[in-house]
Design an enzyme around this catalytic site. Structure first.
Site, PDB file in Angstrom:
ATOM      1  N   HIS A  73      38.474 -10.963 111.233  1.00  0.00           N
ATOM      2  CA  HIS A  73      37.780 -11.268 109.977  1.00  0.00           C
ATOM      3  C   HIS A  73      36.335 -10.806 110.063  1.00  0.00           C
ATOM      4  O   HIS A  73      35.690 -10.903 111.114  1.00  0.00           O
ATOM      5  CB  HIS A  73      37.866 -12.760 109.631  1.00  0.00           C
ATOM      6  CG  HIS A  73      37.196 -13.683 110.606  1.00  0.00           C
ATOM      7  ND1 HIS A  73      35.841 -13.932 110.594  1.00  0.00           N
ATOM      8  CD2 HIS A  73      37.699 -14.449 111.621  1.00  0.00           C
ATOM      9  CE1 HIS A  73      35.540 -14.808 111.543  1.00  0.00           C
ATOM     10  NE2 HIS A  73      36.649 -15.133 112.193  1.00  0.00           N
ATOM     11  N   ASP A  75      33.803 -11.922 107.953  1.00  0.00           N
ATOM     12  CA  ASP A  75      32.800 -12.889 107.514  1.00  0.00           C
ATOM     13  C   ASP A  75      32.307 -13.729 108.677  1.00  0.00           C
ATOM     14  O   ASP A  75      32.991 -13.885 109.695  1.00  0.00           O
ATOM     15  CB  ASP A  75      33.352 -13.774 106.398  1.00  0.00           C
ATOM     16  CG  ASP A  75      34.547 -14.618 106.831  1.00  0.00           C
ATOM     17  OD1 ASP A  75      35.445 -14.055 107.478  1.00  0.00           O
ATOM     18  OD2 ASP A  75      34.581 -15.826 106.527  1.00  0.00           O
ATOM     19  N   ASP A 105      32.466 -14.213 117.217  1.00  0.00           N
ATOM     20  CA  ASP A 105      33.357 -14.690 116.149  1.00  0.00           C
ATOM     21  C   ASP A 105      33.156 -13.875 114.876  1.00  0.00           C
ATOM     22  O   ASP A 105      32.486 -14.315 113.952  1.00  0.00           O
ATOM     23  CB  ASP A 105      33.075 -16.176 115.896  1.00  0.00           C
ATOM     24  CG  ASP A 105      34.053 -16.808 114.932  1.00  0.00           C
ATOM     25  OD1 ASP A 105      35.140 -16.258 114.742  1.00  0.00           O
ATOM     26  OD2 ASP A 105      33.717 -17.858 114.357  1.00  0.00           O
ATOM     27  N   GLU A 137      37.624 -15.680 106.029  1.00  0.00           N
ATOM     28  CA  GLU A 137      38.435 -16.475 106.947  1.00  0.00           C
ATOM     29  C   GLU A 137      37.799 -17.832 107.169  1.00  0.00           C
ATOM     30  O   GLU A 137      38.492 -18.857 107.261  1.00  0.00           O
ATOM     31  CB  GLU A 137      38.588 -15.735 108.288  1.00  0.00           C
ATOM     32  CG  GLU A 137      39.558 -16.390 109.262  1.00  0.00           C
ATOM     33  CD  GLU A 137      38.904 -17.427 110.189  1.00  0.00           C
ATOM     34  OE1 GLU A 137      39.643 -18.143 110.880  1.00  0.00           O
ATOM     35  OE2 GLU A 137      37.648 -17.512 110.201  1.00  0.00           O
ATOM     36  N   GLU A 138      36.476 -17.850 107.246  1.00  0.00           N
ATOM     37  CA  GLU A 138      35.764 -19.078 107.573  1.00  0.00           C
ATOM     38  C   GLU A 138      35.839 -20.117 106.453  1.00  0.00           C
ATOM     39  O   GLU A 138      35.564 -21.290 106.687  1.00  0.00           O
ATOM     40  CB  GLU A 138      34.290 -18.770 107.873  1.00  0.00           C
ATOM     41  CG  GLU A 138      34.059 -17.847 109.070  1.00  0.00           C
ATOM     42  CD  GLU A 138      34.322 -18.533 110.403  1.00  0.00           C
ATOM     43  OE1 GLU A 138      34.740 -19.701 110.395  1.00  0.00           O
ATOM     44  OE2 GLU A 138      34.106 -17.900 111.444  1.00  0.00           O
ATOM     45  N   GLU A 165      40.398 -13.402 117.834  1.00  0.00           N
ATOM     46  CA  GLU A 165      39.444 -14.522 117.874  1.00  0.00           C
ATOM     47  C   GLU A 165      39.015 -14.775 119.325  1.00  0.00           C
ATOM     48  O   GLU A 165      39.738 -14.441 120.269  1.00  0.00           O
ATOM     49  CB  GLU A 165      40.091 -15.783 117.307  1.00  0.00           C
ATOM     50  CG  GLU A 165      40.357 -15.744 115.816  1.00  0.00           C
ATOM     51  CD  GLU A 165      39.153 -16.133 114.980  1.00  0.00           C
ATOM     52  OE1 GLU A 165      38.058 -16.305 115.562  1.00  0.00           O
ATOM     53  OE2 GLU A 165      39.306 -16.268 113.752  1.00  0.00           O
ATOM     54  N   HIS A 358      29.648 -20.187 115.880  1.00  0.00           N
ATOM     55  CA  HIS A 358      28.989 -21.019 114.865  1.00  0.00           C
ATOM     56  C   HIS A 358      27.678 -21.633 115.351  1.00  0.00           C
ATOM     57  O   HIS A 358      27.074 -22.420 114.622  1.00  0.00           O
ATOM     58  CB  HIS A 358      29.916 -22.141 114.370  1.00  0.00           C
ATOM     59  CG  HIS A 358      31.190 -21.657 113.754  1.00  0.00           C
ATOM     60  ND1 HIS A 358      32.069 -22.500 113.097  1.00  0.00           N
ATOM     61  CD2 HIS A 358      31.752 -20.435 113.689  1.00  0.00           C
ATOM     62  CE1 HIS A 358      33.107 -21.813 112.653  1.00  0.00           C
ATOM     63  NE2 HIS A 358      32.942 -20.552 113.009  1.00  0.00           N
TER      64      HIS A 358
END
Length: 388
Positions: A73, A75, A105, A137-138, A165, A358
């Site tokens: 992903h 994003d 990520d 995705e997030e 991931e 994150h």
């Protein structure tokens, strides 16, 4: 070293694109499309209804089924209110680590896959390799769900999926689902001195949360005996309760954001059934005071988990490529279950640690990135061999 240098250069460009989920990702997708087209890939871009976000699907090698999908992903999560020691959208190297939002990520895996595209083009004579790069995705795997529907409608049948991931290059063969909801409470405002004349939306939201807590405890007894997850049962989390304007005003609106991570679909059905009965009771009470009052739940996403399988060609392939001993399961969600839902064998395996995702000063180590590149280089030889 050349492969690592190329990957690092691509990663630097990817980090420079601010693809926080609330922002467009099209500029990043266009960049990746150009890189893959230069390597000889057949590229398609599927935009969302706004035209500002898009998925990328690209293929190198022959037409037909049985291909290998490399998925990631584009994003990233926000950097607001985080204390970074460098610009989060500029790749910075320190002490053998590459810092920047999205490094682990999961733009490092995307960069490695795209860097290897010219090599894939040399070897993919018997079996195609596909690139699947998605948006949002997030915020509920929205892009992944849209892309899988395209593949389903077209009857495309890749056989193996590798979702990159961050797993520290461990092979993950299973994870829980991720169901996210926002429940809205519409009451009737009034003066706090006469609470019986209004419908207190916050109080009804609290009653709803109390039911969530009750179900949260009940799910513990429903854990499958052979569950490998930690914790082994389906979980519920109340993320936020928002409502009210002042001490002396009956709140007319409230919102509860919550999620559950099902171990099995039957648990999700149990929760939704119990809540439907509870909400019907709340609605009756609210409307008895004010006819326009009530409760409404908006489904953000219901993303299926990745179910461990006795036979899994993706697990077998990555075991051969990495030399890993054994596989694990994790509680966090990915797009892997979506690909499994259309008949693919899927694993999650990528560079970096979820512990860094994150967070401020997110990073990927050069060693992890090199391990990922090595795995993808070894994949080349499988592309000249027909599917078993």
């Amino acid at each position: 070293m050349t492969d690592l240098h190329t990957t690092r250069a691509i990663l630097s460009n990817l980090i420079a694109f601010d693809t926080t989920s609330i922002l467009p990702n099209r500029h990043c997708i266009d960049y990746l499309a150009a890189k893959l087209e230069d390597a000889g890939a057949r590229v398609e871009i599927f935009g969302d209804e706004t035209g500002k976000k898009a998925n990328l699907w690209a293929t190198i090698g022959p037409e037909g089924d049985g291909g290998i999908v490399l998925s990631g992903h584009t994003d990233v999560v926000p950097v607001a209110d985080q204390d970074w020691t460098s610009d989060p959208f500029e790749l910075v190297e320190r002490d053998g680590k590459l810092f920047g939002r999205g490094t682990c990520d999961m733009k490092a895996f995307i960069a490695a896959a795209v860097a290897m595209a010219p090599e894939f083009a040399k070897h993919a004579t018997a079996r195609p390799v596909h690139f699947a790069f998605t948006y949002d995705e997030e915020t509920g795997c929205l892009g992944g769900q849209a892309l899988v529907e395209v593949l389903r409608e077209r009857g495309l049948r890749p056989s193996i999926g590798i979702v990159g991931e961050p797993t520290e290059m461990r092979i993950i063969e299973g994870h829980k689902g991720c169901y996210e909801y926002t429940t809205h409470f519409h009451g009737s405002e009034g003066h706090g001195s006469a609470p019986d004349l209004g419908v207190n939306a916050v109080e009804y939201a609290v009653r709803f949360i109390s039911k969530l807590l009750e179900l949260k405890d009940a799910l513990k007894s429903k854990a499958p005996e052979d569950s490998r997850f930690d914790p082994p049962w389906t979980t519920i989390n109340t993320g936020s309760l928002i409502g009210g304007v002042a001490h002396n005003v009956i709140p007319g609106k409230a919102t509860v954001q919550w999620e559950m991570r099902p171990v099995q679909v039957s648990d999700a059905d149990f929760v939704k059934g119990e809540l439907a009965t509870h909400v019907e009771h709340l609605n009756q009470q609210m409307k008895a005071v004010h006819p326009d009052a009530g409760v409404h739940t908006h489904t953000i996403a219901e993303v299926v988990g990745l179910e461990p399988m006795t036979e899994n060609a993706a697990r077998d392939l990555i075991t051969e490529l990495t030399g890993a001993n054994g596989c694990d399961v994790v509680p966090f969600g990915t797009e892997a279950g979506l690909f499994q839902s259309i008949g693919m064998d899927v694993v999650v395996c990528g560079p970096g640690s979820i512990a860094q995702a994150h967070k401020p000063d997110e990073y990927i180590s050069l060693d992890q990135l090199d391990q990922c590149i090595t795995m993808l280089k070894r994949l080349c030889s499988r592309l000249s061999t027909p599917r078993p």
